[in-house]
Design an enzyme around this catalytic site. Structure first.
Site, mmCIF file in Angstrom:
data_model
loop_
_atom_site.group_PDB
_atom_site.id
_atom_site.type_symbol
_atom_site.label_atom_id
_atom_site.label_comp_id
_atom_site.label_asym_id
_atom_site.label_seq_id
_atom_site.Cartn_x
_atom_site.Cartn_y
_atom_site.Cartn_z
ATOM 1 N N SER A 125 0.859 -1.190 0.000
ATOM 2 C CA SER A 125 0.000 0.000 0.000
ATOM 3 C C SER A 125 0.891 1.233 0.000
ATOM 4 O O SER A 125 1.673 1.423 -0.924
ATOM 5 C CB SER A 125 -0.948 -0.039 1.206
ATOM 6 O OG SER A 125 -1.870 1.038 1.149
ATOM 7 N N HIS A 184 -2.650 -0.919 -3.495
ATOM 8 C CA HIS A 184 -3.878 -0.155 -3.266
ATOM 9 C C HIS A 184 -3.915 1.069 -4.184
ATOM 10 O O HIS A 184 -3.394 2.135 -3.848
ATOM 11 C CB HIS A 184 -3.960 0.301 -1.808
ATOM 12 C CG HIS A 184 -4.262 -0.803 -0.856
ATOM 13 N ND1 HIS A 184 -4.097 -0.687 0.501
ATOM 14 C CD2 HIS A 184 -4.740 -2.063 -1.061
ATOM 15 C CE1 HIS A 184 -4.448 -1.813 1.091
ATOM 16 N NE2 HIS A 184 -4.841 -2.667 0.155
ATOM 17 N N ASP A 236 -4.480 -4.422 5.790
ATOM 18 C CA ASP A 236 -4.903 -5.310 4.712
ATOM 19 C C ASP A 236 -3.752 -6.262 4.394
ATOM 20 O O ASP A 236 -2.589 -5.865 4.383
ATOM 21 C CB ASP A 236 -5.270 -4.488 3.469
ATOM 22 C CG ASP A 236 -5.905 -5.344 2.381
ATOM 23 O OD1 ASP A 236 -6.508 -6.383 2.709
ATOM 24 O OD2 ASP A 236 -5.806 -4.955 1.195
#
Length: 340
Positions: A12, A39, A130
């Protein structure tokens, strides 16, 4: 390792630089397919060109129905979850997970289910968590769990979460990860922990995901995305929440999303109060000559709405306790708006 080895990587914030560095260390002969989720939301991405230029292994944006080939890097496209089914890539516009689409957990889950012990999961730099639940799935199905060393990550929250909840096989600085992957794919490295400071998960011998059949007590929290009722369940040592539509959140991301929705609603209320104040003022001016008494009431209503708008705005702008964001000092909104 078997010839069917597959590598799934999630990143990310700070991920573009980390991925560029990792692929630059791979040799031209690298044979395993690599599937990557960064992401990027629904925004256009140039990551395929960036990674192809950075190293000898070609990178491309994945296509739905594409058969996975060795020696190729596949990237999740904007606004699509990327999963694997029977050696084929599937792209889905399913519900967001952890407020992201593409999200890392769906890819990791599918790789764990389809490849078992031939799967390698890697969690790189990023905010929030995540990838942790998905890496846990890879580990419990016999695959290899890898995370970038938190002290080496530009944004350490994702690798820190992975280390806290998954019994990692390897936790290394970014500069050593490419060499590790080469050894793993070549079968030269046994599946042994090499962490300088191993972090055991909160539970050992964790069984399959536990989804309670009923609530221990009434639970009235609703989904920030769709407003549906949420169920709480445990995934190993990870607390998660999910609605019947399919939106899922870890507890940390749930808290962040909930705060964003609360702030959005309160700011909308400020706007409505300002609009009411302006509307009442216009009505007061319109009725000034014909109905002075009514005009006075409109004026008072305008002042009341404006006064409450000021009070609500002051409340919104006060500092709020956000434990989920305390590790970095940045707001959850900033984290998602500036992932790279």
């Amino acid at each position: 390792m078997a010839a069917t080895t597959i590598i799934a990587i999630g990143a990310s914030a700070g991920g573009v630089g980390a991925l560029r560095s990792l692929v630059a260390g791979l040799p031209p002969s690298f044979s395993a397919p690599i599937l990557i989720v960064l992401h990027i939301g629904a925004h256009r991405s140039e990551l395929a060109a960036i990674l192809t230029a950075a190293g000898p292994v070609a990178a491309k944006q994945a296509h739905d129905g594409e058969k996975i080939a060795p020696g190729q890097i596949y990237l999740a496209p904007p606004d699509r979850h990327m999963i694997v089914v029977d050696g084929v890539i599937r792209l889905l516009r399913g519900p967001k997970e952890n407020c992201s689409r593409p999200a890392i957990d769906p890819l990791f889950r599918s790789v764990a289910e389809n490849y078992g012990p031939d799967a390698i999961g890697v969690v790189l730099t990023g905010n929030l968590n995540d990838g942790t639940a998905g890496l846990y799935d890879i580990k419990r199905r016999g695959g290899i769990a890898v995370a970038q060393a938190a002290h080496d990550a530009a944004y350490p929250e994702m690798p820190t979460s992975a280390a806290a909840h998954v019994q990692l096989d390897y936790c290394l600085p970014l500069a050593e990860l490419a060499g590790l992957l080469v050894k793993l794919v070549g079968g030269k490295t046994a599946k042994e922990p090499v962490m300088a400071n191993p972090i055991s998960p909160r539970e050992h011998g964790q069984g399959p995901e536990i989804v309670p059949s009923g609530f221990e007590r009434p639970f009235t929290v609703t989904c920030p995305d769709c407003g549906g009722a949420l169920k709480k369940f445990e995934h190993g040592s990870i607390i998660k929440f999910g609605c019947h539509i399919g939106h899922t959140y870890t507890a940390q991301i749930m808290a962040s999303a909930q705060f964003e929705e609360m702030e959005k609603v309160m700011r909308a209320a400020v706007r409505f109060l300002n609009e009411r104040a302006e509307f009442c003022l216009q009505m007061a001016e319109y009725s000034h000559r014909s109905e002075p008494d009514i005009s006075s009431q409109w004026h008072e209503a305008s002042k009341q709405a404006l006064d409450r708008a000021y009070k609500l705005r002051d409340l919104v702008e006060q500092d709020w306790l956000t434990p989920e964001a305390s590790t970095t000092g940045r707001s959850a909104t900033d984290k998602r708006l500036h992932p790279n």
